[in-house]
Scaffold this active site. Structure first.
Site, PDB file in Angstrom:
ATOM      1  N   GLU A  67       1.777   6.620  12.437  1.00  0.00           N
ATOM      2  CA  GLU A  67       1.881   7.179  11.087  1.00  0.00           C
ATOM      3  C   GLU A  67       1.663   8.686  11.142  1.00  0.00           C
ATOM      4  O   GLU A  67       0.785   9.148  11.877  1.00  0.00           O
ATOM      5  CB  GLU A  67       0.853   6.527  10.156  1.00  0.00           C
ATOM      6  CG  GLU A  67       1.082   5.045   9.947  1.00  0.00           C
ATOM      7  CD  GLU A  67       0.074   4.411   8.991  1.00  0.00           C
ATOM      8  OE1 GLU A  67      -0.732   5.156   8.396  1.00  0.00           O
ATOM      9  OE2 GLU A  67       0.088   3.185   8.846  1.00  0.00           O
ATOM     10  N   ARG A  74      -3.368  -3.964   9.196  1.00  0.00           N
ATOM     11  CA  ARG A  74      -3.097  -3.066  10.317  1.00  0.00           C
ATOM     12  C   ARG A  74      -1.802  -3.520  10.989  1.00  0.00           C
ATOM     13  O   ARG A  74      -1.588  -4.709  11.218  1.00  0.00           O
ATOM     14  CB  ARG A  74      -4.246  -3.059  11.334  1.00  0.00           C
ATOM     15  CG  ARG A  74      -5.512  -2.377  10.828  1.00  0.00           C
ATOM     16  CD  ARG A  74      -5.301  -0.889  10.610  1.00  0.00           C
ATOM     17  NE  ARG A  74      -6.490  -0.200  10.128  1.00  0.00           N
ATOM     18  CZ  ARG A  74      -6.783  -0.001   8.843  1.00  0.00           C
ATOM     19  NH1 ARG A  74      -5.969  -0.479   7.913  1.00  0.00           N
ATOM     20  NH2 ARG A  74      -7.873   0.655   8.492  1.00  0.00           N
ATOM     21  N   HIS A 104       1.568   3.830   3.596  1.00  0.00           N
ATOM     22  CA  HIS A 104       0.122   3.562   3.672  1.00  0.00           C
ATOM     23  C   HIS A 104      -0.592   4.052   2.409  1.00  0.00           C
ATOM     24  O   HIS A 104      -1.476   4.905   2.454  1.00  0.00           O
ATOM     25  CB  HIS A 104      -0.494   4.212   4.905  1.00  0.00           C
ATOM     26  CG  HIS A 104      -1.714   3.479   5.379  1.00  0.00           C
ATOM     27  ND1 HIS A 104      -2.138   3.483   6.677  1.00  0.00           N
ATOM     28  CD2 HIS A 104      -2.617   2.708   4.709  1.00  0.00           C
ATOM     29  CE1 HIS A 104      -3.233   2.759   6.809  1.00  0.00           C
ATOM     30  NE2 HIS A 104      -3.543   2.272   5.616  1.00  0.00           N
TER      31      HIS A 104
END
Length: 318
Positions: A266, A237, A285
């Site tokens: 994001e 994270r 990601h």
């Protein structure tokens, strides 16, 4: 007729990776590929839905959102943990939240892609090759005989440790609860502090759960402890690593480079300075984004819906 929305289907694959037809004519499923930049846009798109399928933490569900979705009764998230969903608020509004299984192998594999990409300067060399540029312009960093430092030794961390051993690396690990015995089970040695790990490792990889104790765990002081030849990789994270401090570390050469698959916002803003930071290898990601994982996510989402409609929900969170 019940309405079901599948959110953030970026690749446009959700329809084909599960048998949604099993839900029968009583459930109409829509697949939404775009990311919603505001809560208002999300409410406009799914406010009529009784069922929503969310992909990981791409779309947050804070407390105030549930009040704006009075028709929502079932919220499904891929994975069995989602910090972006307020489970207490969901319960207050009568929304059942269910999850799915998620494999630890894909994130570990992608982490090694970042490590290898950084160590051997793959983007620089491939870009030069494609553009007709210099033939060999970088000097790679060896993995064999170097120390891999793991912040966290959970499911993904243990996979990292085993692969690091296969590369001939010395594997060290630290977390606040790690014991020497548990580390040894994965072929790692437990260090007494994160500072010792940062100071002694050639590659540092983050595999901790984000929480009050880990938010901002790696800041300026910690990055300055790392060797100037060392690399930092974060596929856990973003908030575990202070992003401003990381940007300074890259610009000022405190470390040799960094790789990340996670960002505090994001999708990452087009003008975000990390996009152009030196010696930074970033990915959008992708850690969990593999066919096998997606087949599991969407296949079990269908199972979750079937079980809920039958009055016996499975994989319930909260």
């Amino acid at each position: 007729m019940l309405n079901c929305a599948v959110l953030d289907d970026y690749q446009g694959v959700a329809r084909d990776l599960a048998d949604w037809g099993r839900l029968g004519p009583g459930v109409e499923v829509s697949f939404l590929s775009g990311h919603f930049g505001s809560e208002d846009a999300l409410v406009d798109a799914v406010g009529h839905c009784e069922i929503v399928v969310a992909m990981r933490e791409r779309t947050p569900f804070p407390a105030e959102l549930f009040a704006r979705l009075p028709r929502l009764r079932l919220l499904i998230t891929s994975g069995m943990r989602n910090a972006a969903i307020d489970l207490a608020a969901a319960a207050r509004h009568g929304v059942t939240v269910c999850g799915t299984a998620s494999s630890p192998e894909p994130p570990a594999e992608l982490t090694w892609a970042l490590i290898l990409g950084l160590a051997r300067h793959l983007v620089t060399e491939n870009s030069a090759l494609r553009a007709g540029g210099p033939w060999q312009q970088t000097l790679g960093t060896d993995l064999h005989g170097r120390r891999l430092g793991l912040l966290g030794l959970g499911k993904i961390g243990r996979q990292m440790a085993r692969i690091g051993g296969a590369f001939g690396m010395e594997v060290a690990a630290w977390s606040s609860s790690l014991t020497p015995e548990r580390a040894a089970e994965s072929g790692a040695i437990a260090l007494g502090s994160k500072e010792e790990l940062l100071e002694s490792s050639d590659f540092v990889s983050v595999h901790l759960v984000l929480g009050p104790r880990t938010r901002g765990l790696i800041g300026e002081a910690e990055l300055r402890r790392m060797r100037p030849t060392a690399y930092l990789v974060n596929t856990s994270r973003a908030a575990i690593v202070d992003q401003d401090a990381l940007l300074r570390a890259l610009r000022e050469g405190w470390i040799a480079g960094a790789g990340a698959d996670v960002f505090e916002t994001e999708p990452l803003a087009p003008a975000d300075p990390l996009r152009s930071a030196p010696n930074f290898l970033g990915l959008p990601h992708l850690g969990y984004v593999t066919r096998r994982n997606y087949e599991g996510y969407f296949g079990q989402a269908v199972e979750d819906i079937e079980a809920y409609l039958a009055g016996d929900p499975v994989r319930v969170l909260g």
